[in-house]
Design a protein around this motif. Structure first.
Motif, PDB file in Angstrom:
ATOM      1  N   SER A  20     -11.736  -5.732  10.088  1.00 47.92           N
ATOM      2  CA  SER A  20     -10.542  -4.882  10.144  1.00 47.92           C
ATOM      3  C   SER A  20      -9.892  -4.689   8.777  1.00 47.92           C
ATOM      4  N   PRO A  21     -10.653  -4.232   7.790  1.00 48.08           N
ATOM      5  CA  PRO A  21     -10.070  -4.067   6.450  1.00 48.08           C
ATOM      6  C   PRO A  21      -9.098  -2.896   6.389  1.00 48.08           C
ATOM      7  N   ALA A  22      -8.159  -2.989   5.466  1.00 49.19           N
ATOM      8  CA  ALA A  22      -7.305  -1.848   5.121  1.00 49.19           C
ATOM      9  C   ALA A  22      -8.049  -1.057   4.054  1.00 49.19           C
ATOM     10  N   VAL A  23      -8.273   0.246   4.321  1.00 51.08           N
ATOM     11  CA  VAL A  23      -9.161   1.050   3.495  1.00 51.08           C
ATOM     12  C   VAL A  23      -8.418   2.224   2.878  1.00 51.08           C
ATOM     13  N   VAL A  24      -8.739   2.539   1.632  1.00 53.21           N
ATOM     14  CA  VAL A  24      -8.258   3.764   0.995  1.00 53.21           C
ATOM     15  C   VAL A  24      -9.463   4.514   0.448  1.00 53.21           C
ATOM     16  N   GLU A  25      -9.505   5.822   0.690  1.00 47.78           N
ATOM     17  CA  GLU A  25     -10.528   6.651   0.058  1.00 47.78           C
ATOM     18  C   GLU A  25      -9.856   7.555  -0.957  1.00 47.78           C
ATOM     19  N   ILE A  26     -10.322   7.483  -2.192  1.00 43.27           N
ATOM     20  CA  ILE A  26      -9.795   8.297  -3.280  1.00 43.27           C
ATOM     21  C   ILE A  26     -10.682   9.534  -3.409  1.00 43.27           C
ATOM     22  N   PRO A  76     -10.964  -0.517  11.258  1.00 39.06           N
ATOM     23  CA  PRO A  76     -10.079  -0.969  10.180  1.00 39.06           C
ATOM     24  C   PRO A  76      -8.643  -1.146  10.669  1.00 39.06           C
ATOM     25  N   SER A  77      -7.848  -1.872   9.903  1.00 34.10           N
ATOM     26  CA  SER A  77      -6.425  -1.960  10.226  1.00 34.10           C
ATOM     27  C   SER A  77      -5.731  -0.639   9.917  1.00 34.10           C
ATOM     28  N   ARG A 117     -11.569   6.944 -16.626  1.00 31.47           N
ATOM     29  CA  ARG A 117     -11.989   5.962 -15.613  1.00 31.47           C
ATOM     30  C   ARG A 117     -11.278   4.627 -15.772  1.00 31.47           C
ATOM     31  N   VAL A 118     -10.924   4.250 -16.988  1.00 31.47           N
ATOM     32  CA  VAL A 118     -10.198   2.991 -17.180  1.00 31.47           C
ATOM     33  C   VAL A 118      -8.836   3.067 -16.494  1.00 31.47           C
ATOM     34  N   ARG A 119      -8.161   4.183 -16.657  1.00 29.17           N
ATOM     35  CA  ARG A 119      -6.861   4.351 -16.000  1.00 29.17           C
ATOM     36  C   ARG A 119      -7.016   4.332 -14.482  1.00 29.17           C
ATOM     37  N   VAL A 120      -8.046   4.988 -13.985  1.00 29.27           N
ATOM     38  CA  VAL A 120      -8.307   4.977 -12.539  1.00 29.27           C
ATOM     39  C   VAL A 120      -8.567   3.556 -12.059  1.00 29.27           C
ATOM     40  N   ALA A 121      -9.381   2.814 -12.795  1.00 30.99           N
ATOM     41  CA  ALA A 121      -9.700   1.443 -12.404  1.00 30.99           C
ATOM     42  C   ALA A 121      -8.452   0.569 -12.386  1.00 30.99           C
ATOM     43  N   ARG A 122      -7.568   0.764 -13.354  1.00 39.28           N
ATOM     44  CA  ARG A 122      -6.326  -0.016 -13.375  1.00 39.28           C
ATOM     45  C   ARG A 122      -5.456   0.315 -12.168  1.00 39.28           C
ATOM     46  N   GLU A 123      -5.445   1.578 -11.774  1.00 43.04           N
ATOM     47  CA  GLU A 123      -4.668   1.962 -10.597  1.00 43.04           C
ATOM     48  C   GLU A 123      -5.269   1.361  -9.326  1.00 43.04           C
ATOM     49  N   LEU A 124      -6.589   1.336  -9.251  1.00 39.97           N
ATOM     50  CA  LEU A 124      -7.232   0.703  -8.105  1.00 39.97           C
ATOM     51  C   LEU A 124      -6.936  -0.792  -8.071  1.00 39.97           C
ATOM     52  N   ALA A 125      -6.935  -1.428  -9.234  1.00 37.12           N
ATOM     53  CA  ALA A 125      -6.599  -2.851  -9.288  1.00 37.12           C
ATOM     54  C   ALA A 125      -5.177  -3.086  -8.796  1.00 37.12           C
ATOM     55  N   ARG A 126      -4.300  -2.125  -9.040  1.00 41.54           N
ATOM     56  CA  ARG A 126      -2.909  -2.262  -8.581  1.00 41.54           C
ATOM     57  C   ARG A 126      -2.809  -2.191  -7.072  1.00 41.54           C
ATOM     58  N   ILE A 127      -3.510  -1.259  -6.445  1.00 39.45           N
ATOM     59  CA  ILE A 127      -3.323  -1.050  -5.006  1.00 39.45           C
ATOM     60  C   ILE A 127      -4.205  -1.963  -4.148  1.00 39.45           C
ATOM     61  N   LEU A 128      -5.223  -2.586  -4.772  1.00 33.90           N
ATOM     62  CA  LEU A 128      -6.066  -3.511  -4.016  1.00 33.90           C
ATOM     63  C   LEU A 128      -5.427  -4.895  -3.937  1.00 33.90           C
ATOM     64  N   LYS A 129      -5.689  -5.575  -2.849  1.00 30.36           N
ATOM     65  CA  LYS A 129      -5.298  -6.975  -2.750  1.00 30.36           C
ATOM     66  C   LYS A 129      -6.148  -7.801  -3.712  1.00 30.36           C
ATOM     67  N   PRO A 130      -5.703  -8.983  -4.109  1.00 27.91           N
ATOM     68  CA  PRO A 130      -6.560  -9.838  -4.946  1.00 27.91           C
ATOM     69  C   PRO A 130      -7.917 -10.053  -4.286  1.00 27.91           C
ATOM     70  N   GLY A 131      -8.971  -9.844  -5.037  1.00 27.13           N
ATOM     71  CA  GLY A 131     -10.307  -9.962  -4.478  1.00 27.13           C
ATOM     72  C   GLY A 131     -10.776  -8.736  -3.740  1.00 27.13           C
ATOM     73  N   GLY A 132      -9.946  -7.665  -3.731  1.00 22.93           N
ATOM     74  CA  GLY A 132     -10.332  -6.427  -3.072  1.00 22.93           C
ATOM     75  C   GLY A 132     -11.533  -5.784  -3.746  1.00 22.93           C
ATOM     76  N   VAL A 133     -12.154  -4.875  -3.036  1.00 18.90           N
ATOM     77  CA  VAL A 133     -13.432  -4.315  -3.478  1.00 18.90           C
ATOM     78  C   VAL A 133     -13.339  -2.796  -3.609  1.00 18.90           C
ATOM     79  N   THR A 134     -13.937  -2.288  -4.677  1.00 23.26           N
ATOM     80  CA  THR A 134     -14.111  -0.851  -4.858  1.00 23.26           C
ATOM     81  C   THR A 134     -15.589  -0.513  -4.700  1.00 23.26           C
ATOM     82  N   VAL A 135     -15.878   0.479  -3.885  1.00 25.16           N
ATOM     83  CA  VAL A 135     -17.247   0.967  -3.712  1.00 25.16           C
ATOM     84  C   VAL A 135     -17.321   2.391  -4.257  1.00 25.16           C
TER      85      VAL A 135
END
Length: 254
Positions: A40-46, A63-64, A120-138
């Motif tokens: 039941s993960p919380a998911v975001v699609e960019i 998912p949640s 892409r670095v800015r995008v990655a930093r934004e993803l790091a912000r909205i993900l929980k610790p240990g969250g995953v980007t695919v």
């Protein structure tokens, strides 16, 4: 993200030109969901586009919740029309500024969108912000060094153009590493998108991908003519499904 996606014509044909059989879509969702690391993960699609993956993840991942983010209002209009679901919420926003609070998601999905994101670095930093610790980007894409889509067989100049637009695997991994992500795995996965070359020809007639805007009318027509010729030569009794392969990069946030 490229503003070509503000084109209402493209938004109107995108779903029909990029959908896939339920079995293929389900396989993709199960693969992507397997990297979430929890039920039941919380998911975001960019870059959610018309919401095909959002609604599919809601159906098959339990998912949640799923949030679909896109910068294109025409695409979001189509998403609400074609892929509404009680567990899915669509938001207008960009990959560089996702309109949600921090530490919210277990899984972020970027499908066929990374080549539209120059910083892409800015995008990655934004993803790091909205993900929980240990969250995953695919990241679901085709890296520059492995461009092998069937579309290039009929429009070879698109390969030349995509070699300029698409990032390489090392470039993407390096940019995400700069934002604190660790690469877990890079693999590839292929599934049928149409049951036959005739079906593939029928969908390509609508120019359902943004890359076609880079061709002249004459170039597009010539490629379509050759595709039609091959489709007509295909035996109706034993059509061959058209398969698309994508690279999958899985990255964990710190």
């Amino acid at each position: 993200m490229s503003r070509v996606y503000d084109d209402e014509r493209l938004a109107g044909v995108y779903q029909g030109g990029n959908e896939m059989p339920d079995a293929s879509l389900r396989d993709w969702v199960h693969l992507i969901g397997s990297f979430a690391g929890r039920s039941s993960p919380a998911v975001v699609e960019i870059g959610a586009g018309t919401g095909m993956f959002c609604s599919a993840m809601a159906r098959w991942l339990a998912p949640s919740g799923v949030v679909g983010v896109d910068a294109s209002l025409p695409m979001l209009t189509q998403a609400q029309r074609l892929n509404s679901h009680p567990a899915v919420h669509y938001l207008a926003g960009t990959a560089e500024a996702v309109p949600t609070r921090s530490d919210l998601f277990d899984l972020a999905v970027l499908s066929r969108v990374i080549h539209h994101l120059p910083d892409r670095v800015r995008v990655a930093r934004e993803l790091a912000r909205i993900l929980k610790p240990g969250g995953v980007t695919v990241i679901r894409t085709t890296f520059r060094e492995r461009l092998d889509a069937r579309v290039y067989d009929y429009w070879p100049r698109l390969r030349e153009l995509d070699e300029q637009r698409f990032p390489s695997q090392p470039e993407v991994l390096e940019d995400f590493a700069a934002a604190g992500f660790t690469a877990r795995t890079v693999t590839s996965f292929a599934r049928p998108v149409t049951a036959s070359l005739r079906d593939y020809h029928a969908r390509m007639r609508s120019q359902p991908q943004s890359k076609f805007t880079q061709l002249t009318v004459a170039e597009f027509r010539e490629g379509l003519r050759r595709l039609q010729s091959d489709a007509q030569d295909e035996p109706t009794t034993c059509p061959v499904p058209v398969t698309e392969r994508y690279d999958i990069a899985v990255l964990s946030s710190s």
